[in-house]
Scaffold this motif. Structure first.
Motif, PDB file in Angstrom:
ATOM      1  N   ALA A   1      -3.805   3.765  -1.725  1.00  0.00           N
ATOM      2  CA  ALA A   1      -4.555   4.563  -0.556  1.00  0.00           C
ATOM      3  C   ALA A   1      -4.858   6.041  -1.128  1.00  0.00           C
ATOM      4  CB  ALA A   1      -3.450   4.942   0.608  1.00  0.00           C
TER       5      ALA A   1
ATOM      6  N   VAL B   1      -7.781   3.323   3.216  1.00  0.00           N
ATOM      7  CA  VAL B   1      -6.572   4.170   3.314  1.00  0.00           C
ATOM      8  C   VAL B   1      -5.638   3.798   4.449  1.00  0.00           C
ATOM      9  CG1 VAL B   1      -5.928   6.568   3.818  1.00  0.00           C
ATOM     10  CG2 VAL B   1      -7.949   6.087   2.381  1.00  0.00           C
TER      11      VAL B   1
ATOM     12  N   TYR C   1      -3.763   0.361   3.280  1.00  0.00           N
ATOM     13  CA  TYR C   1      -2.718   0.535   2.152  1.00  0.00           C
ATOM     14  C   TYR C   1      -1.538   1.694   2.595  1.00  0.00           C
ATOM     15  CZ  TYR C   1      -5.229  -2.415  -1.218  1.00  0.00           C
ATOM     16  OH  TYR C   1      -5.729  -3.283  -1.740  1.00  0.00           O
ATOM     17  N   ALA C   2      -2.028   2.726   3.196  1.00  0.00           N
ATOM     18  CA  ALA C   2      -1.032   3.667   3.584  1.00  0.00           C
ATOM     19  C   ALA C   2       0.092   3.310   4.734  1.00  0.00           C
ATOM     20  CB  ALA C   2      -1.766   5.060   4.293  1.00  0.00           C
TER      21      ALA C   2
ATOM     22  N   THR D   1       1.915  10.025   1.620  1.00  0.00           N
ATOM     23  CA  THR D   1       1.223   9.096   2.257  1.00  0.00           C
ATOM     24  C   THR D   1       0.747   9.500   3.457  1.00  0.00           C
ATOM     25  OG1 THR D   1       2.591   7.478   1.191  1.00  0.00           O
ATOM     26  CG2 THR D   1       1.366   6.817   3.056  1.00  0.00           C
TER      27      THR D   1
END
Length: 470
Positions: free
Chosen positions: A360, A372, A375-376, A395
């Motif tokens: 991310a 982003v 994945y975050a 994050t």
């Protein structure tokens, strides 16, 4: 109880020496009969005046600095004088010898005025000293030998000196492993004290002769200690110290010839350079680690934490995608870690949550809002469930920063996330979190006049803790 005086101390020493009493026994009697504080009792048991202690201390601890006035201040504390640093207690125990440990040099009054981390450090140092004493061979009377036999026995004695027993090696490795495992869960200052306490014991052993397997074990443990000290220094904002520790970790790892260990040390070096903004160096170090162990246990960390994030800062989208794909592929080739969240500098494989979190961050630098978020969100499920504050914060900052970009702009959500970051890290703000928060504030500058952005800026300023960079 007798009245304390120089004459009384010498009388007690003489009585006990006449019956071959040990130095610790003399110390105990001096404390019992004259009510001496432990640091004074040990000095008195050896019949040293303060000037003599200074001389002996400087011989036993090369490079140290000590004066009679400091000895006096340290002996008077906590009722007067100054608190003796942990390094001094460790050096003092070494100077006194005769099995003395740091725990022998403090009493209940001292411990009551120490911080919990300091008391824990004293216990750690003393357990290490006890392990050393347990490993000392029992020496008894020796017979007169034939010259040839004597030469052989001398060689055997040299070989036996190249020995550190397994309990001692296991203790050191376990103590360092515990520090690595607690990096995201325990205040950095506490871990820093524990690491600094272990360091002189471990490095003193490194300077002694050992059989190759023992030396390899010690160098491996020392590599992990220097590497985690690099991470701790980075968290404290001491970038130059972090760089020096990471280089030391690499030197130690290279001496072992263990490619996976060398790759781990390169990951530590790359991490420091990344947060210092030296992206080319961070990339080169990660690439070197991957070249040595391209599909090894640390290849995931090198690929996503080192290579992908550095390439993203240079705008290389294809390179980032290859690095991230490589990280996921290597994860599939290795056994999953036994925990949901691996330590940030774990000795084993990177977990999926950390891999996603680093991916991310890489895609954030490329402005890929969709990746982003993907994945975050995946990483945060684990980070939030386990309450790992610094990773939760960073994050969130990745998501908050990408929300400032055209096409995904959501200032309300972004400011809410940054407010959560400040709350999550209220107890301890690590340098990487502060750096990433600063990057968000810079990206939000075009909207600085909006109330929500202004409130976040003021909140960050009020909570920020200054860091030095050596």
């Amino acid at each position: 109880m007798a009245r304390d005086s120089a004459a009384a101390r010498e009388q007690i020493r003489a009585e006990l020496q006449a019956v071959n009493a040990s130095v610790p026994h003399v110390v105990a009697e001096l404390r019992r009969r004259l009510d001496l504080r432990p640091r004074v009792a040990w000095r008195a048991a050896l019949s040293w005046q303060q000037w003599r202690l200074v001389m002996e201390y400087l011989v036993a601890n090369p490079g140290a600095k000590l004066t009679e006035s400091r000895v006096s201040a340290f002996e008077s504390w906590p009722f007067a004088g100054a608190k003796p640093p942990l390094e001094y207690l460790s050096g003092l125990a070494l100077t006194f010898g005769h099995g003395c440990t740091p725990a022998d040099l403090v009493d209940a009054a001292d411990l009551a005025q120490m911080e919990p981390a300091e008391r824990h450090a004293v216990a750690l140092m003393s357990r290490a000293g006890a392990a050393e004493r347990a490993a000392e061979p029992d020496t008894g009377p020796t017979a007169v030998l034939d010259p040839e036999v004597a030469e052989i026995e001398q060689q055997r004695a040299w070989l036996s000196s190249m020995h550190a027993d397994r309990p001692k090696l296991d203790y050191l490795a376990d103590a360092v492993g515990q520090i690595i495992g607690q990096v995201d869960l325990t205040p950095v200052a506490q871990l820093d004290v524990r690491a600094r306490t272990l360091r002189p014991h471990l490095h003193r052993m490194l300077r002694e002769p050992h059989h190759p397997p023992v030396a390899r074990s010690l160098y491996t443990t020392a590599t992990f200690l220097s590497g985690v000290q690099a991470t701790l220094a980075l968290d404290l904002g001491h970038l130059d110290s972090g760089r020096a520790y990471a280089r030391e970790a690499f030197d130690l790892a290279e001496a072992t010839g263990d490619l996976d260990l060398i790759a781990w040390a390169r990951a530590a070096q790359s991490l420091v350079e990344y947060y210092d903004g030296q992206y080319l160096d961070a990339l080169a170090l990660a690439d070197d680690g991957l070249a040595r162990a391209p599909r090894g246990v640390h290849a995931v960390r090198l690929a996503v934490n080192g290579r992908a994030r550095a390439l993203a800062r240079m705008g290389d989208r294809e390179g980032v995608e290859r690095a991230v794909d490589h990280g996921w592929a290597v994860i599939e080739e290795h056994a999953r870690p036994g925990v949901d969240l691996s330590a940030s500098m774990d000795e084993g494989i990177y977990c999926e949550a950390r891999t996603a979190g680093n991916a991310a961050t890489a895609y954030l630098a490329l402005g890929d809002a969709e990746r982003v978020e993907q994945y975050a969100t995946r990483a945060l499920k684990t980070f939030d469930r386990l309450g790992v504050r610094s990773t939760q914060a960073m994050t969130r900052l990745d998501i908050a920063t990408v929300l400032l970009q055209p096409g995904s702009r959501d200032l309300e959500r972004a400011t809410k996330l940054v407010t959560e970051v400040v709350e999550i890290t209220a107890a301890e703000r690590k340098y990487p979190v502060e750096k990433r928060t600063g990057e968000w504030l810079e990206a939000a500058q075009p909207w600085h006049a909006l109330p929500a952005v202004r409130e976040v800026r003021e909140l960050v300023a009020a909570r920020a803790q200054p860091h030095r960079t050596d």
